[in-house]
Write an enzyme that holds these catalytic residues in place. Sequence first.
Site, PDB file in Angstrom:
ATOM      1  N   GLY A 195     -14.215  -8.009   7.253  1.00 29.86           N
ATOM      2  CA  GLY A 195     -15.226  -7.504   6.464  1.00 29.86           C
ATOM      3  C   GLY A 195     -15.819  -6.594   8.433  1.00 29.86           C
ATOM      4  CG  ASN A 244     -13.321  -1.611  10.493  1.00 29.34           C
ATOM      5  OD1 ASN A 244     -13.469  -0.619  11.074  1.00 29.34           O
ATOM      6  ND2 ASN A 244     -11.707  -2.511  10.349  1.00 29.34           N
ATOM      7  NE  ARG A 248      -2.929  -0.178  -9.387  1.00 32.54           N
ATOM      8  CZ  ARG A 248      -3.280  -1.430  -8.115  1.00 32.54           C
ATOM      9  NH1 ARG A 248      -3.885  -1.667  -7.137  1.00 32.54           N
ATOM     10  NH2 ARG A 248      -1.600  -2.360  -8.150  1.00 32.54           N
ATOM     11  CG  MET A 304      -6.453  -6.548   2.451  1.00 31.94           C
ATOM     12  SD  MET A 304      -5.858  -5.266   2.910  1.00 31.94           S
ATOM     13  CE  MET A 304      -4.072  -6.197   3.012  1.00 31.94           C
ATOM     14  NE  ARG A 305      -6.781  -4.475  -7.353  1.00 34.29           N
ATOM     15  CZ  ARG A 305      -6.376  -5.054  -8.733  1.00 34.29           C
ATOM     16  NH1 ARG A 305      -5.254  -5.570  -8.192  1.00 34.29           N
ATOM     17  NH2 ARG A 305      -6.224  -4.456  -9.450  1.00 34.29           N
ATOM     18  CG  LEU A 349      -8.787   2.920  -4.186  1.00 36.60           C
ATOM     19  CD1 LEU A 349      -9.967   4.180  -3.754  1.00 36.60           C
ATOM     20  CD2 LEU A 349      -9.178   1.731  -4.828  1.00 36.60           C
ATOM     21  CG  HIS A 402      -3.213   2.619   8.541  1.00 37.16           C
ATOM     22  ND1 HIS A 402      -3.607   1.356   7.523  1.00 37.16           N
ATOM     23  CD2 HIS A 402      -1.825   2.970   8.698  1.00 37.16           C
ATOM     24  CE1 HIS A 402      -1.300   1.027   7.867  1.00 37.16           C
ATOM     25  NE2 HIS A 402      -1.109   1.778   8.993  1.00 37.16           N
ATOM     26  CG  ASP A 432      -3.433  11.177  -0.533  1.00 34.41           C
ATOM     27  OD1 ASP A 432      -2.616   9.923  -1.048  1.00 34.41           O
ATOM     28  OD2 ASP A 432      -2.763  12.348  -0.179  1.00 34.41           O
TER      29      ASP A 432
HETATM   30  C1  GRF Z   1      -8.341  -3.438   9.555  1.00 31.73           C
HETATM   31  O1  GRF Z   1      -7.658  -3.252  10.734  1.00 31.73           O
HETATM   32  C2  GRF Z   1      -7.964  -2.418   8.669  1.00 31.73           C
HETATM   33  O2  GRF Z   1      -7.533  -0.594   9.611  1.00 31.73           O
HETATM   34  C3  GRF Z   1      -7.517  -2.368   8.333  1.00 31.73           C
HETATM   35  O3  GRF Z   1      -7.899  -4.111   7.430  1.00 31.73           O
HETATM   36  C4  GRF Z   1      -8.470  -4.249   8.570  1.00 31.73           C
HETATM   37  C5  GRF Z   1     -10.070  -4.721   7.765  1.00 31.73           C
HETATM   38  O4  GRF Z   1     -10.398  -5.923   9.105  1.00 31.73           O
HETATM   39  N1  GRF Z   1      -7.786  -1.500   6.936  1.00 31.73           N
HETATM   40  P1  GRF Z   1     -11.867  -5.868   8.555  1.00 31.73           P
HETATM   41  O5  GRF Z   1     -12.023  -6.579   7.674  1.00 31.73           O
HETATM   42  O6  GRF Z   1     -13.126  -4.749   8.206  1.00 31.73           O
HETATM   43  O7  GRF Z   1     -12.241  -6.531   9.985  1.00 31.73           O
END
Ligand code: GRF
Length: 226
Positions: free
Chosen positions: A20, A22, A73, A98-99, A101, A117, A149
Amino acid sequence: MDLVPKDRPVRLGILLSGRGSNFLAIAESIRAGRLKNVEIAVVISNIAEAGGIAKAREMGLPTQVLVSKGRRREEHDADVIACMHAHHVDLVCLAGYMRLLSPAFVAAFPNRILNIHPSLLPAFPGLDAQTQAFDYGVKMAGCTVHFVDNELDHGAIILQRAIPVLDGDDAHSLSARILIEEHIAYTEAIARVVSGEYEIRGRRYVKAGTEGTREQAVVSFAADRS
Ligand code: GRF
């Protein structure tokens, strides 16, 4: 956003599966006033043990664990959508979710779902993007924030941040330097979306009212580089 609420902050729904960082960068930007007129409505994790959901709890934010493992899903997504609606979410931010949509999820929040990404899309979609880029031998790497999308890592690009790949890099050091850019990029992308000043033109996400300003663009580009 074509509908920016004028009388209240834009409510974010964060979806995550892991550490987490981000999400924490977004939360810190809000706290520090870099991201104005935005609040976190709910943080949802599909993994009970995700570090990010524990941190959200510690911060006193509304949280929800909706375990996805073993569920269809569409069924799981229906629960996530209901949770987003219950918390009056305007804008969904995938932050290491990690899934994939389902189409129903994408349709429930049209142009209202962002993803980050760790590559300069369209290069290296999918898993382990930083290692893919490193192994390919690219000289520039980076990250992309884009609308979601129905195709993987595909929607209109909101912004990208690029960094050089250094001769002394390995995949790990490159990932760490991309992550620093991610934390800046996500805040900037959300600010752009909630500003109401941008529009999707084809696949391009651009400032509204800038159509036909090519000459001016050339002049200001040249001025920036002088
Ligand atoms: C990041 O590298 C993001 O770009 C990718 O998954 C990772 C998540 O990292 N989609 P965090 O959980 O936000 O540290």
